[in-house]
Design a protein around this motif. Structure first.
Motif, PDB file in Angstrom:
ATOM      1  N   LYS A 252     -44.131  11.467  12.253  1.00 31.60           N
ATOM      2  CA  LYS A 252     -44.937  11.395  13.465  1.00 31.60           C
ATOM      3  C   LYS A 252     -44.175  10.679  14.575  1.00 31.60           C
ATOM      4  N   ILE A 253     -43.944  11.384  15.689  1.00 32.08           N
ATOM      5  CA  ILE A 253     -43.317  10.737  16.843  1.00 32.08           C
ATOM      6  C   ILE A 253     -44.197  10.831  18.080  1.00 32.08           C
ATOM      7  N   GLN A 254     -45.296  11.588  17.973  1.00 34.81           N
ATOM      8  CA  GLN A 254     -46.193  11.761  19.113  1.00 34.81           C
ATOM      9  C   GLN A 254     -47.579  11.252  18.752  1.00 34.81           C
ATOM     10  N   GLY A 255     -48.251  10.671  19.728  1.00 37.05           N
ATOM     11  CA  GLY A 255     -49.574  10.120  19.461  1.00 37.05           C
ATOM     12  C   GLY A 255     -50.281   9.727  20.739  1.00 37.05           C
ATOM     13  N   GLY A 256     -51.316   8.904  20.570  1.00 38.69           N
ATOM     14  CA  GLY A 256     -52.121   8.523  21.716  1.00 38.69           C
ATOM     15  C   GLY A 256     -53.016   9.664  22.149  1.00 38.69           C
ATOM     16  N   ALA A 257     -53.769   9.431  23.198  1.00 32.30           N
ATOM     17  CA  ALA A 257     -54.705  10.445  23.687  1.00 32.30           C
ATOM     18  C   ALA A 257     -53.992  11.644  24.286  1.00 32.30           C
ATOM     19  N   ASP A 258     -52.779  11.424  24.849  1.00 32.48           N
ATOM     20  CA  ASP A 258     -52.057  12.523  25.495  1.00 32.48           C
ATOM     21  C   ASP A 258     -51.110  13.254  24.557  1.00 32.48           C
ATOM     22  N   GLY A 259     -50.877  12.708  23.374  1.00 27.49           N
ATOM     23  CA  GLY A 259     -50.027  13.375  22.401  1.00 27.49           C
ATOM     24  C   GLY A 259     -48.554  13.369  22.730  1.00 27.49           C
ATOM     25  N   ASN A 260     -48.122  12.457  23.593  1.00 22.86           N
ATOM     26  CA  ASN A 260     -46.706  12.402  23.970  1.00 22.86           C
ATOM     27  C   ASN A 260     -45.884  11.597  22.972  1.00 22.86           C
ATOM     28  N   GLY A 261     -44.581  11.839  22.986  1.00 17.86           N
ATOM     29  CA  GLY A 261     -43.645  11.078  22.178  1.00 17.86           C
ATOM     30  C   GLY A 261     -42.398  10.785  22.979  1.00 17.86           C
ATOM     31  N   SER A 262     -41.333  10.333  22.308  1.00 13.91           N
ATOM     32  CA  SER A 262     -40.128   9.955  23.031  1.00 13.91           C
ATOM     33  C   SER A 262     -38.872  10.414  22.302  1.00 13.91           C
ATOM     34  N   ILE A 263     -37.770  10.455  23.052  1.00 11.88           N
ATOM     35  CA  ILE A 263     -36.471  10.807  22.485  1.00 11.88           C
ATOM     36  C   ILE A 263     -36.073   9.815  21.400  1.00 11.88           C
ATOM     37  N   ALA A 264     -36.301   8.522  21.653  1.00 11.55           N
ATOM     38  CA  ALA A 264     -35.915   7.488  20.681  1.00 11.55           C
ATOM     39  C   ALA A 264     -36.584   7.731  19.333  1.00 11.55           C
ATOM     40  N   ALA A 265     -37.881   8.033  19.353  1.00  9.27           N
ATOM     41  CA  ALA A 265     -38.599   8.299  18.110  1.00  9.27           C
ATOM     42  C   ALA A 265     -38.072   9.563  17.434  1.00  9.27           C
ATOM     43  N   ALA A 266     -37.740  10.577  18.239  1.00  6.44           N
ATOM     44  CA  ALA A 266     -37.219  11.828  17.683  1.00  6.44           C
ATOM     45  C   ALA A 266     -35.882  11.601  16.989  1.00  6.44           C
ATOM     46  N   ILE A 267     -35.025  10.794  17.591  1.00  8.91           N
ATOM     47  CA  ILE A 267     -33.711  10.524  17.008  1.00  8.91           C
ATOM     48  C   ILE A 267     -33.855   9.810  15.664  1.00  8.91           C
ATOM     49  N   SER A 268     -34.718   8.799  15.624  1.00 16.31           N
ATOM     50  CA  SER A 268     -34.943   8.075  14.368  1.00 16.31           C
ATOM     51  C   SER A 268     -35.527   9.000  13.306  1.00 16.31           C
TER      52      SER A 268
END
Length: 615
Positions: A252-268
């Motif tokens: 899981k790299i995306q969350g919150g009400a808007d469902g956004n995530g980040s590059i940093a989380a994707a890399i990890s």
């Protein structure tokens, strides 16, 4: 005069009114387009105050602290993953910090932590019954691991629970990082959005008396994607009669009400999936900002990345969407079609940058709480292709991304209406896929590793020679201090990256070279570096005649033959004949000069050069 003035005023008013009407129509069209599913393109969407940094070699807190202090940068490390660092800066100019970091020689790239969004355009209906999906096949030990980098997944969903990856090196709920990978109790994956092992967020619905997705941290999207992969894979396995099973790794790299995530989380997440043996990575997400760090991370993974092209109705050849638009052999970019196999109007496309299409309209699949739903978009088409890729890996575990891509793109029923929108215009034919299974290429040969080195009096200059022997190509090469095993490199996610086929080391001792190819074959070679001083130097010849423009490679012999001295070359007159650091002489003009060839102990020989004026 008055009449003329009135005429001028009326003309001016008409022009103003016409301009006002045109602008209003443009604004209205924008509203209508947005309501049809298109989203605005922002090339600067990032998490404020967050910077991603990729270093040349692995980094730790102490080294990072010294670097930041030297550059007068006030920042806190949010995460350190080998040579990747996520920084949090406060009350400072981001551009100034990025400029400072990108000018440091030990840094490959520093960039903002860009936002990644899901590529779906919403739910159509709620809590449908499952009347058409197939989820169960014979359970066996031949598991193909598919990483789903998305929102979380409902791992307890009745139709998914038997297809969820289990980390057998971790003991559930003991609060200990048993496999020492930095993640505590990561049984089924990891939540990189909340930084814990809670892969799905639930909320109890008092009306229906059931648990559903928490609207403040919705995990329906990832659950829906996982359901498509599993359901379609099981259908394919049942048709092909292969004895295999699929396991979904929830990242899981995306969350919150808007469902956004980040590059940093994707890399990890990519590093985690690679280290834990995933063959395929489904990424039903994207952003319009290029990230060199994300591209390099994907290139250095042996997974096949199946990615969503986007839902803005845009041409990705003109406005690229990442990661789908990275020009890499291990990426497949997917657009989506309607039920008539026509490109859906909201789907992105790209004759040069989007590979294939798949169904993505009103697709029924799983959502949180044991329920089902329909969704649309390239997000929803992408897992369909992922399931086919999983079938191919099930047939031949030692295949590799480019081979899988080739089978997929040659197993289509041609549709001429798609020829201007994707590289391979057609709809996948299951019969053709199964018929082409035997054409999958395999690579079971480990890379070849050799090396040479010289000592320049201060440092050892190591030249690794790494060659792919089996056809899948080298994925990445790394090194570590000391004697190491293949497992110490954790499938290439640990270690210092070898750049430009050169390693510069300060000390004598043992070091280990590592390399892996895109089929997953790995090799290590331990080397012992120590200086062996040259005692004697012999030249093959002491005089050479050259014509202007002609070149000559100096040849010599050292005693002992395994001496590690760095040889230095110097010309007495560069205008007549120049010499490179590697002993290549170039005749420049008529005349005589001599080349000095010298060892570290100052012992030397002279090569006499005679240049005539004939070219």
């Amino acid at each position: 005069m008055v009449v003329n003035s009135v005429i001028i005023i009326n003309k001016t008013f008409r022009n103003f009114l016409l301009l006002y009407i045109i602008i209003s129509l443009i604004l209205l069209c924008d509203v209508l387009i947005y309501n049809c599913g298109k989203k605005s393109i922002s090339k600067t969407e990032f998490l404020q105050g967050e910077i991603n940094v990729l270093f040349q070699t692995s980094i730790n807190d102490n080294i990072l602290k010294k670097i930041l202090e030297n550059e007068d940068i006030i920042a806190q490390s949010v995460a350190i993953n080998e040579n990747f660092v996520q920084l949090k800066v406060a009350d400072q100019d981001m551009d100034v910090i990025l400029h400072k970091l990108n000018n440091l020689p030990m840094i490959i790239e520093a960039e903002p932590n860009y936002i990644l969004k899901n590529n779906n355009i919403g739910n159509i209906t709620n809590n449908l019954k499952n009347d058409t999906l197939i989820f169960q096949n014979q359970i066996n030990d031949n598991n193909i691991i598919v990483a789903v980098i998305d929102t979380g997944i409902d791992t307890l969903h009745p139709d998914l629970k038997n297809h969820i990856w289990i980390n057998t090196n971790e003991i559930e709920n003991d609060g200990i990082d048993n496999d020492i990978n930095g993640y505590v109790d990561d049984i089924n994956g990891w939540d990189f959005y909340n930084n814990d092992n809670t892969l799905c967020s639930y909320k109890y619905n008092n009306k229906t008396k059931e648990y559903v997705s928490n609207p403040n941290d919705c995990d329906n999207h990832g659950t829906h994607v996982a359901g498509i992969i599993v359901s379609n894979y099981v259908k394919l396995i049942n048709i092909s009669k292969l004895n295999s099973n699929i396991k979904i790794m929830s990242l899981k790299i995306q969350g919150g009400a808007d469902g956004n995530g980040s590059i940093a989380a994707a890399i990890s997440a990519i590093k985690y999936a690679t280290a834990n043996g995933a063959k395929i990575c489904n990424m039903s997400l994207g952003g319009y900002t290029y990230s060199r760090i994300l591209e390099k991370t994907i290139r250095e993974s042996n997974m096949l990345f199946v990615t969503a092209a986007g839902n803005n109705g845009n041409d990705n050849d003109v406005n690229p969407v990442y990661p789908a638009s990275f020009d890499l052999d291990n990426i497949l970019s997917i657009a989506y079609t309607d039920k008539e196999n026509k490109l859906e109007r909201n789907s992105n496309y790209g004759k040069n940058s989007v590979d294939v299409v798949a169904p993505g309209t009103n697709i029924l699949s799983t959502i949180v709480g044991g329920n089902y739903n329909q969704m649309n978009g390239s997000s929803i088409a992408t897992p369909y292709i992922t399931s086919i890729a999983a079938l191919l890996y099930s047939y031949q575990n030692y295949t590799y991304p480019i081979s899988v891509k080739n089978i997929i793109t040659k197993s289509l029923d041609n549709i001429s209406l798609l020829k201007d929108y994707v590289q391979y215009p057609g709809i996948l034919n299951t019969t053709k896929i199964i018929g082409n299974l035997s054409q999958l290429k395999i690579d079971i040969v480990e890379p070849s590793i050799m090396y040479s080195y010289v000592y320049n009096g201060k440092k050892f200059m190591v030249n690794p020679i790494i060659i792919d022997k089996g056809g899948s190509e080298i994925c990445l090469s790394k090194w570590l201090n000391g004697k190491k095993l293949i497992s110490d490199f954790s499938r290439g996610t640990i270690g210092h990256t070898i750049n430009s086929n050169l390693i510069i080391l300060d000390k004598e001792g043992f070091y280990t070279l590592y390399s892996s190819d895109y089929s997953g074959n790995e090799k290590v070679l331990t080397m012992f570096l120590h200086n062996i001083q040259g005692k004697k130097l012999f030249l093959r010849t002491e005089k050479v005649h050259l014509k202007i423009g002609e070149r000559y490679q100096i040849e010599y012999k050292l005693i002992p033959t395994n001496a590690t001295d760095e040889i230095k070359y110097c010309s007495s007159n560069d205008n007549i004949a120049s010499v490179s650091n590697y002993g290549k002489v170039t005749a420049n003009q008529k005349g005589n000069c001599r080349i000095k060839i010298q060892l570290l102990n100052k012992k030397h020989k002279y090569l006499y050069i005679i240049v005539n004026d004939q070219k």
